[in-house]
Write a protein that holds these residues in place. Structure first.
Motif, PDB file in Angstrom:
ATOM      1  N   VAL A 198      -0.816  19.046   6.926  1.00 29.47           N
ATOM      2  CA  VAL A 198      -0.994  17.822   5.629  1.00 29.47           C
ATOM      3  C   VAL A 198       0.327  17.310   5.745  1.00 29.47           C
ATOM      4  O   VAL A 198       1.284  17.526   5.735  1.00 29.47           O
ATOM      5  N   PRO A 199       0.144  15.860   5.899  1.00 29.06           N
ATOM      6  CA  PRO A 199       1.394  15.135   6.166  1.00 29.06           C
ATOM      7  C   PRO A 199       2.327  14.897   4.869  1.00 29.06           C
ATOM      8  O   PRO A 199       1.425  14.849   3.584  1.00 29.06           O
ATOM      9  N   THR A 200       3.244  14.601   4.918  1.00 28.33           N
ATOM     10  CA  THR A 200       4.294  14.032   3.852  1.00 28.33           C
ATOM     11  C   THR A 200       3.818  12.437   3.821  1.00 28.33           C
ATOM     12  O   THR A 200       3.373  11.798   4.485  1.00 28.33           O
ATOM     13  N   PRO A 201       4.290  11.849   2.360  1.00 26.74           N
ATOM     14  CA  PRO A 201       4.017  10.541   2.315  1.00 26.74           C
ATOM     15  C   PRO A 201       4.707   9.634   3.273  1.00 26.74           C
ATOM     16  O   PRO A 201       4.428   8.675   3.675  1.00 26.74           O
ATOM     17  N   ASN A 202       5.994  10.152   3.783  1.00 28.06           N
ATOM     18  CA  ASN A 202       6.588   9.428   4.637  1.00 28.06           C
ATOM     19  C   ASN A 202       5.912   9.251   6.033  1.00 28.06           C
ATOM     20  O   ASN A 202       5.961   8.229   6.863  1.00 28.06           O
ATOM     21  N   ILE A 230       0.387  13.266  15.520  1.00 21.39           N
ATOM     22  CA  ILE A 230       0.133  13.770  14.413  1.00 21.39           C
ATOM     23  C   ILE A 230      -1.363  13.816  14.046  1.00 21.39           C
ATOM     24  O   ILE A 230      -2.054  13.205  14.742  1.00 21.39           O
ATOM     25  N   ALA A 231      -1.761  14.517  13.064  1.00 19.58           N
ATOM     26  CA  ALA A 231      -3.227  14.561  12.704  1.00 19.58           C
ATOM     27  C   ALA A 231      -4.046  15.358  13.188  1.00 19.58           C
ATOM     28  O   ALA A 231      -5.330  15.444  13.357  1.00 19.58           O
ATOM     29  N   ARG A 232      -3.501  16.220  14.335  1.00 24.43           N
ATOM     30  CA  ARG A 232      -4.421  17.200  15.114  1.00 24.43           C
ATOM     31  C   ARG A 232      -3.477  18.383  15.484  1.00 24.43           C
ATOM     32  O   ARG A 232      -2.318  18.112  15.728  1.00 24.43           O
ATOM     33  N   SER A 233      -4.137  19.519  15.510  1.00 23.85           N
ATOM     34  CA  SER A 233      -3.587  20.697  16.087  1.00 23.85           C
ATOM     35  C   SER A 233      -4.275  21.212  17.293  1.00 23.85           C
ATOM     36  O   SER A 233      -3.868  22.237  17.898  1.00 23.85           O
ATOM     37  N   VAL A 234      -5.422  20.788  17.530  1.00 23.16           N
ATOM     38  CA  VAL A 234      -6.297  21.138  18.779  1.00 23.16           C
ATOM     39  C   VAL A 234      -6.616  19.949  19.418  1.00 23.16           C
ATOM     40  O   VAL A 234      -6.487  19.030  18.823  1.00 23.16           O
ATOM     41  N   ALA A 245       1.562  16.761  -2.032  1.00 20.06           N
ATOM     42  CA  ALA A 245       2.088  17.620  -0.802  1.00 20.06           C
ATOM     43  C   ALA A 245       3.223  16.697  -0.524  1.00 20.06           C
ATOM     44  O   ALA A 245       3.262  16.053   0.553  1.00 20.06           O
ATOM     45  N   LEU A 246       4.360  16.594  -1.456  1.00 19.01           N
ATOM     46  CA  LEU A 246       5.677  15.673  -0.822  1.00 19.01           C
ATOM     47  C   LEU A 246       6.133  16.198  -0.078  1.00 19.01           C
ATOM     48  O   LEU A 246       6.911  15.396   0.680  1.00 19.01           O
ATOM     49  N   ALA A 247       6.190  17.510   0.277  1.00 18.22           N
ATOM     50  CA  ALA A 247       6.824  18.166   1.783  1.00 18.22           C
ATOM     51  C   ALA A 247       5.966  18.484   2.808  1.00 18.22           C
ATOM     52  O   ALA A 247       6.268  19.135   3.691  1.00 18.22           O
ATOM     53  N   GLY A 248       4.624  17.899   2.706  1.00 16.98           N
ATOM     54  CA  GLY A 248       3.579  18.336   3.356  1.00 16.98           C
ATOM     55  C   GLY A 248       3.066  19.519   3.312  1.00 16.98           C
ATOM     56  O   GLY A 248       3.756  20.360   2.356  1.00 16.98           O
ATOM     57  N   TRP A 273       1.007  -1.255   0.062  1.00 22.07           N
ATOM     58  CA  TRP A 273       0.016   0.088  -0.043  1.00 22.07           C
ATOM     59  C   TRP A 273       0.971   1.192  -0.040  1.00 22.07           C
ATOM     60  O   TRP A 273       1.785   1.426   0.741  1.00 22.07           O
ATOM     61  N   GLU A 274       0.522   2.224  -0.810  1.00 16.54           N
ATOM     62  CA  GLU A 274       1.260   3.385  -0.870  1.00 16.54           C
ATOM     63  C   GLU A 274       0.173   4.613  -0.473  1.00 16.54           C
ATOM     64  O   GLU A 274      -0.773   4.912  -1.097  1.00 16.54           O
ATOM     65  N   GLY A 275       0.871   5.397   0.476  1.00 16.02           N
ATOM     66  CA  GLY A 275      -0.073   6.683   0.894  1.00 16.02           C
ATOM     67  C   GLY A 275       0.595   7.870   0.443  1.00 16.02           C
ATOM     68  O   GLY A 275       1.469   8.066   0.304  1.00 16.02           O
ATOM     69  N   MET A 276      -0.202   8.953   0.115  1.00 12.96           N
ATOM     70  CA  MET A 276       0.127  10.061  -0.323  1.00 12.96           C
ATOM     71  C   MET A 276      -1.076  11.201   0.035  1.00 12.96           C
ATOM     72  O   MET A 276      -2.124  10.801   0.179  1.00 12.96           O
ATOM     73  N   ALA A 277      -0.841  12.451   0.017  1.00 14.96           N
ATOM     74  CA  ALA A 277      -1.571  13.545   0.489  1.00 14.96           C
ATOM     75  C   ALA A 277      -1.494  14.509  -0.617  1.00 14.96           C
ATOM     76  O   ALA A 277      -0.482  14.787  -1.380  1.00 14.96           O
TER      77      ALA A 277
END
Length: 346
Positions: free
Chosen positions: A121-125, A308-312, A89-92, A72-76
């Motif tokens: 927004v996450p990087t693929p890594n 990760i995946a939250r700021s509040v 978003a390769l660099a997030g 599986w490959e993830g990307m945003a």
């Protein structure tokens, strides 16, 4: 507080395979054929705005590998502010976001208002921080489409139906057990999580803990099952024996008792300064002195959980978590004698 749009693409003529999790495979989702694409788009609503603010779309793609293996490959992708297109978003990326809306679920009476200057927004890594587990396929394997998450109503244009049953009837899901669906469109006999903001029903998955659970009053069971459902959804994909956080010895999957490994009187192994000066992950009757509560409330990226995946902070969830620790967790729980605990169980 993002609004999420989830889309599943299956290769023509192929179907997902029924697969329920268990204690030895806590991360099990439905099994999807090579060529599957799972997409999730994140947007924010404002009752005073004409349109939603669409921020990002994440993909999980099931690809063929060498020698018959797959991964599986993830990307945003981050959406342009005019909504015209999205760029990988390769660099997030980081965006400001705000929200002000009422919950659209008729069973939930809640209004969500807030803002953040640093929606990430996450990087693929970074996908692997949550999606790589020992009991799943290689790469960024799915964690969301579990039977226990999908066993609920969905309206496909002709009124609510059970989502799993609909997939079976339309040829998208195979090898399912006999599904008896009730008048609330819940499949009996199939796993189902309790929902954070909805009172528990008799078909929610619970761990068999004779004596304590059976003796709990209805309110306490409801609180415990709802917060366990939230911990399973937000924390357990890492905090299980097959997950990235397995070395912590702190496990939140629904296939276990609420005892030392669930954090009751457990001393931390890796928290360090993120403990907030507290001694136990969960101190019965005292959320304010519990490491888990401290980290769920935190918004400092070096302290907060999930990391990760939250700021509040998720106010509704941490309020219920604190209520559970303060009013439900007591001496009837296995390992509740904190002064007797010195090292976590293996």
């Amino acid at each position: 507080y993002a609004v999420k749009y989830r889309v599943l693409f299956l290769p023509p003529g192929e179907a997902a395979q029924w697969n329920e999790g268990h204690r030895s495979a806590p991360n099990a989702t439905l099994d999807f054929p090579v060529g599957t694409v799972i997409a999730k788009t994140f947007a924010f609503r404002d009752r005073n705005a004409a349109d939603e603010d669409i921020v990002e779309t994440r993909l999980l793609i099931h690809r063929a590998g060498k020698d018959g293996d797959s991964f599986w490959e993830g990307m945003a992708y981050i959406w342009r502010e005019d909504g015209s297109d999205a760029d990988i978003a390769l660099a997030g990326a980081s965006r400001a976001a705000s929200w002000d809306y009422d919950d659209t679920d008729p069973e939930v009476s809640a209004t969500y208002t807030g803002s953040t200057a640093s929606y990430a927004v996450p990087t693929p890594n970074q996908c692997g921080n949550c999606h790589i587990n020992d009991d799943r396929q290689a790469g960024d394997a799915p964690i969301g489409p579990k039977v226990r998450n999908l066993n609920r109503p969905m309206d496909y244009g002709n009124g609510p139906v059970n989502q799993l049953q609909y997939w079976v009837q339309t040829g998208r899901l195979e090898n399912e057990p006999a599904l008896e669906v009730d008048n609330k469109h819940i499949a009996r006999g199939a796993q189902r999580l309790a929902r954070l903001s909805v009172a528990m029903d008799s078909y929610s998955i619970v761990t068999d803990e004779p004596g304590r659970v059976d003796a709990m009053n209805e309110t306490d069971r409801d609180i415990e099952n709802r917060i366990r459902g939230w911990l399973e959804t937000n924390c357990a994909h890492c905090h299980n024996r097959k997950g990235l956080a397995q070395s912590t010895g702190l496990f939140f999957d629904v296939f276990r008792k609420v005892n030392l490994n669930f954090g009751i009187c457990k001393t931390p192994t890796t928290a360090g300064s993120s403990s907030g000066g507290h001694s136990y992950d969960i101190l019965p009757g005292n959320a304010s002195e519990s490491i888990a509560s401290f980290r769920l409330h935190a918004t400092d990226p070096s302290i907060q959980m999930p990391p990760i995946a939250r700021s509040v902070s998720h106010a509704e969830a941490v309020t219920l978590f604190d209520q559970w620790v303060d009013t439900v967790v007591d001496g009837s729980y296995e390992s509740a004698g904190c002064e007797e605990q010195s090292t976590p169980a293996g």
